[in-house]
Design an enzyme around this catalytic site. Structure first.
Site, PDB file in Angstrom:
ATOM      1  CB  CYS A   1      -0.929  -0.005   1.200  1.00 55.24           C
ATOM      2  SG  CYS A   1      -0.097  -0.397   2.749  1.00 55.24           S
TER       3      CYS A   1
ATOM      4  CG  HIS B   1       0.258   3.524   5.955  1.00 51.13           C
ATOM      5  ND1 HIS B   1       0.534   2.842   7.121  1.00 51.13           N
ATOM      6  CD2 HIS B   1      -0.013   2.558   5.034  1.00 51.13           C
ATOM      7  CE1 HIS B   1       0.439   1.538   6.906  1.00 51.13           C
ATOM      8  NE2 HIS B   1       0.089   1.341   5.657  1.00 51.13           N
TER       9      HIS B   1
HETATM   10  N1  LIG Z   1      -3.867  -5.200   5.189  1.00 49.43           N
HETATM   11  C1  LIG Z   1      -3.172  -4.268   4.590  1.00 49.43           C
HETATM   12  O1  LIG Z   1      -3.184  -3.147   5.024  1.00 49.43           O
HETATM   13  C2  LIG Z   1      -2.376  -4.594   3.364  1.00 49.43           C
HETATM   14  C3  LIG Z   1      -2.146  -3.596   2.421  1.00 49.43           C
HETATM   15  C4  LIG Z   1      -1.451  -3.898   1.247  1.00 49.43           C
HETATM   16  C5  LIG Z   1      -0.942  -5.160   1.056  1.00 49.43           C
HETATM   17  N2  LIG Z   1      -1.155  -6.115   2.024  1.00 49.43           N
HETATM   18  C6  LIG Z   1      -0.602  -7.446   1.768  1.00 49.43           C
HETATM   19  O2  LIG Z   1      -1.661  -8.288   1.341  1.00 49.43           O
HETATM   20  C7  LIG Z   1      -1.430  -9.632   1.784  1.00 49.43           C
HETATM   21  C8  LIG Z   1      -2.628 -10.095   2.606  1.00 49.43           C
HETATM   22  O3  LIG Z   1      -2.729  -9.260   3.744  1.00 49.43           O
HETATM   23  P1  LIG Z   1      -4.088  -9.147   4.551  1.00 49.43           P
HETATM   24  O4  LIG Z   1      -3.986  -7.908   5.340  1.00 49.43           O
HETATM   25  O5  LIG Z   1      -5.258  -9.345   3.671  1.00 49.43           O
HETATM   26  O6  LIG Z   1      -3.961 -10.386   5.533  1.00 49.43           O
HETATM   27  P2  LIG Z   1      -5.141 -11.064   6.368  1.00 49.43           P
HETATM   28  O7  LIG Z   1      -6.229 -10.110   6.641  1.00 49.43           O
HETATM   29  O8  LIG Z   1      -4.476 -11.756   7.495  1.00 49.43           O
HETATM   30  O9  LIG Z   1      -5.714 -12.146   5.353  1.00 49.43           O
HETATM   31  C9  LIG Z   1      -4.965 -13.219   4.898  1.00 49.43           C
HETATM   32  C10 LIG Z   1      -5.898 -14.371   4.599  1.00 49.43           C
HETATM   33  O10 LIG Z   1      -5.159 -15.483   4.083  1.00 49.43           O
HETATM   34  C11 LIG Z   1      -5.580 -16.682   4.739  1.00 49.43           C
HETATM   35  N3  LIG Z   1      -4.465 -17.636   4.781  1.00 49.43           N
HETATM   36  C12 LIG Z   1      -3.744 -18.088   5.845  1.00 49.43           C
HETATM   37  N4  LIG Z   1      -2.795 -18.962   5.455  1.00 49.43           N
HETATM   38  C13 LIG Z   1      -2.920 -19.089   4.116  1.00 49.43           C
HETATM   39  C14 LIG Z   1      -2.242 -19.849   3.116  1.00 49.43           C
HETATM   40  N5  LIG Z   1      -1.237 -20.686   3.418  1.00 49.43           N
HETATM   41  N6  LIG Z   1      -2.614 -19.719   1.809  1.00 49.43           N
HETATM   42  C15 LIG Z   1      -3.640 -18.884   1.482  1.00 49.43           C
HETATM   43  N7  LIG Z   1      -4.323 -18.146   2.378  1.00 49.43           N
HETATM   44  C16 LIG Z   1      -3.975 -18.240   3.690  1.00 49.43           C
HETATM   45  C17 LIG Z   1      -6.003 -16.206   6.114  1.00 49.43           C
HETATM   46  O11 LIG Z   1      -6.707 -17.180   6.818  1.00 49.43           O
HETATM   47  P3  LIG Z   1      -8.259 -17.547   7.075  1.00 49.43           P
HETATM   48  O12 LIG Z   1      -8.758 -18.207   5.824  1.00 49.43           O
HETATM   49  O13 LIG Z   1      -8.192 -18.459   8.248  1.00 49.43           O
HETATM   50  O14 LIG Z   1      -8.992 -16.290   7.377  1.00 49.43           O
HETATM   51  C18 LIG Z   1      -6.651 -14.863   5.807  1.00 49.43           C
HETATM   52  O15 LIG Z   1      -7.990 -14.920   5.449  1.00 49.43           O
HETATM   53  C19 LIG Z   1      -0.090  -9.582   2.532  1.00 49.43           C
HETATM   54  O16 LIG Z   1       0.956  -9.851   1.625  1.00 49.43           O
HETATM   55  C20 LIG Z   1      -0.001  -8.138   2.977  1.00 49.43           C
HETATM   56  O17 LIG Z   1       1.319  -7.709   3.222  1.00 49.43           O
HETATM   57  C21 LIG Z   1      -1.875  -5.875   3.152  1.00 49.43           C
END
Ligand SMILES: NC(=O)c1ccc[n+]([C@@H]2O[C@H](COP(=O)([O-])OP(=O)(O)OC[C@H]3O[C@@H](n4cnc5c(N)ncnc54)[C@H](OP(=O)(O)O)[C@@H]3O)[C@@H](O)[C@H]2O)c1
Length: 355
Positions: free
Chosen positions: A153, A232
């Site tokens: 982001c 941010h």
């Molecule tokens: N959040 C932010 O602000 C943001 C911004 C930009 C980029 N990102 C990036 O986007 C990505 C996802 O972040 P997020 O914030 O969406 O994380 P999140 O809310 O924790 O969601 C991740 C999801 O993936 C599932 N998961 C767990 N293990 C897995 C596996 N082995 N294979 C596939 N899925 C799995 C999780 O489990 P369940 O199915 O149990 O729920 C959850 O639903 C990361 O790389 C992060 O750095 C995040």
């Protein structure tokens, strides 16, 4: 699987979402809004509350894993799980990996073995795919590649305002400080809740990450995490080359022509903090209160000699969402003009949400 011989214009790309959390559910929604792509399934690790959203949206639900025991765990909780990740990949043209940061590396092997195109998120390293993506930064370089990473982001936000400046000035040298939200609103496990936490790895990865999409921008960053969950803020000093010919007004005019950059005057609107930016977003009816645009305070922009000073705010959960849609178009070879893709993506999302 899609064959280029079938022709691109009439194709509806079948997209799998692996990881239906903060980013995954939003990406799925944005894809569902488009007429040239469809969601063929989303994965959950286990039958938790996020499954209900997938059911409500009508997205077929798959298990993140292929093990029979894990797949079978969904039915007693009342969810119709269609199978494991391999079953989903078998019916998709491309997978958007939205798993937690650093989990992607193990998934990459699965995608490579399945021979499926893949998009990772900013929590993964550039080296994993050797390609990174922002819509304004390097859409054309990502045309038809097998895999890429939509940058974080923060990097997406930097790219939105710095890439047009680079094009206008020819070169750029940038120092910036990322003032980062400590956790997403839905996170109960992260902090700090009463401290300011500097990232002691200097420079932080955020600025240099911009160079994975536009290597010509010379950029360094510092980062601190602060106890807030909403947005941010970037404090940026961009040094323009001698003879740049820009003024504060022309920089603002340049940004106002860019897609996904929103410029507002803090003193005139009363939007002087990230809290008000988010409230504004809720007021205009954005789903989840998201703001896909990068928010620049007009009255916080000043060009002094060669140094351009400005602040911008990034809605961390959502600025990368439309970029994932554009990245699908690039990887599938659907649209080579980044601005055409951005326009299509954003108009479809707005219409889908009745805005
Ligand atoms: N959040 C932010 O602000 C943001 C911004 C930009 C980029 N990102 C990036 O986007 C990505 C996802 O972040 P997020 O914030 O969406 O994380 P999140 O809310 O924790 O969601 C991740 C999801 O993936 C599932 N998961 C767990 N293990 C897995 C596996 N082995 N294979 C596939 N899925 C799995 C999780 O489990 P369940 O199915 O149990 O729920 C959850 O639903 C990361 O790389 C992060 O750095 C995040």
């Amino acid at each position: 699987m899609f064959s280029h011989a079938e022709g691109l214009s009439s194709m509806v790309v079948k997209v799998a979402i692996n990881g239906y959390g903060t980013i995954g559910k939003r990406v799925a929604d944005a894809i569902d809004a488009q007429d040239d792509m469809e969601i063929v399934g989303v994965t959950k690790t286990r039958p938790s509350f996020g499954c209900d959203l997938a059911v409500r949206k009508g997205f077929p639900l798959y298990c993140t894993f292929d093990t029979d025991e894990k797949i079978a765990a969904f039915a007693p909780a009342g969810y119709d799980c269609k199978g494991g990740l391999s079953d989903l990949l078998a019916i998709a043209d491309i997978v958007v990996d939205c798993s937690p940061g650093k989990v992607g590396a193990q998934n990459k092997e699965i995608y490579d073995n399945a021979g499926i195109k893949h998009i990772f998120q900013g929590g993964e390293k550039h080296a994993m795919t050797g390609m990174s993506y922002t819509s304004s930064g390097n859409h054309s370089e990502n045309m038809n590649v097998q895999g890429t990473r939509v940058v974080s982001c923060n990097t997406t936000g930097l790219s939105r305002t710095l890439v047009p400046l680079l094009h206008a000035c020819g070169s750029l040298s940038v120092e910036c400080t990322m003032i980062r939200r400590a956790a997403d609103p839905g996170d109960s496990s992260k902090g700090p809740i009463n401290a300011i936490k500097p990232v002691l790895k200097v420079p932080s990865h955020h600025g240099p990450d911009v160079m994975t999409v536009r290597p010509e921008i010379s950029i360094n960053s510092l980062a601190v995490a602060v106890p807030t969950t909403i947005m941010h803020v970037h404090a940026i000093v961009a040094t323009l080359p001698e003879g740049h010919g820009m003024t504060t007004e022309s920089v603002l005019a340049l940004w106002s022509e860019q897609p996904r950059v929103l410029i507002m005057n803090g003193s005139e609107t009363g939007i002087t903090t990230t809290a008000e930016v988010m409230e504004f977003s809720r007021d205009i009816g954005r789903k989840w209160g998201d703001l896909h645009e990068i928010f620049v305070w007009e009255d916080g922009v000043k060009l002094d000699g060669n140094n351009l000073y400005y602040f911008q705010a990034i809605h961390q959960e959502s600025d990368v969402i439309p970029e994932n849609v554009d990245a699908i178009r690039a990887l599938m070879g659907l649209e080579s003009d980044w601005k055409a893709s951005v326009l299509k993506t954003d108009e479809a999302i707005a219409a889908y949400n009745g805005l």
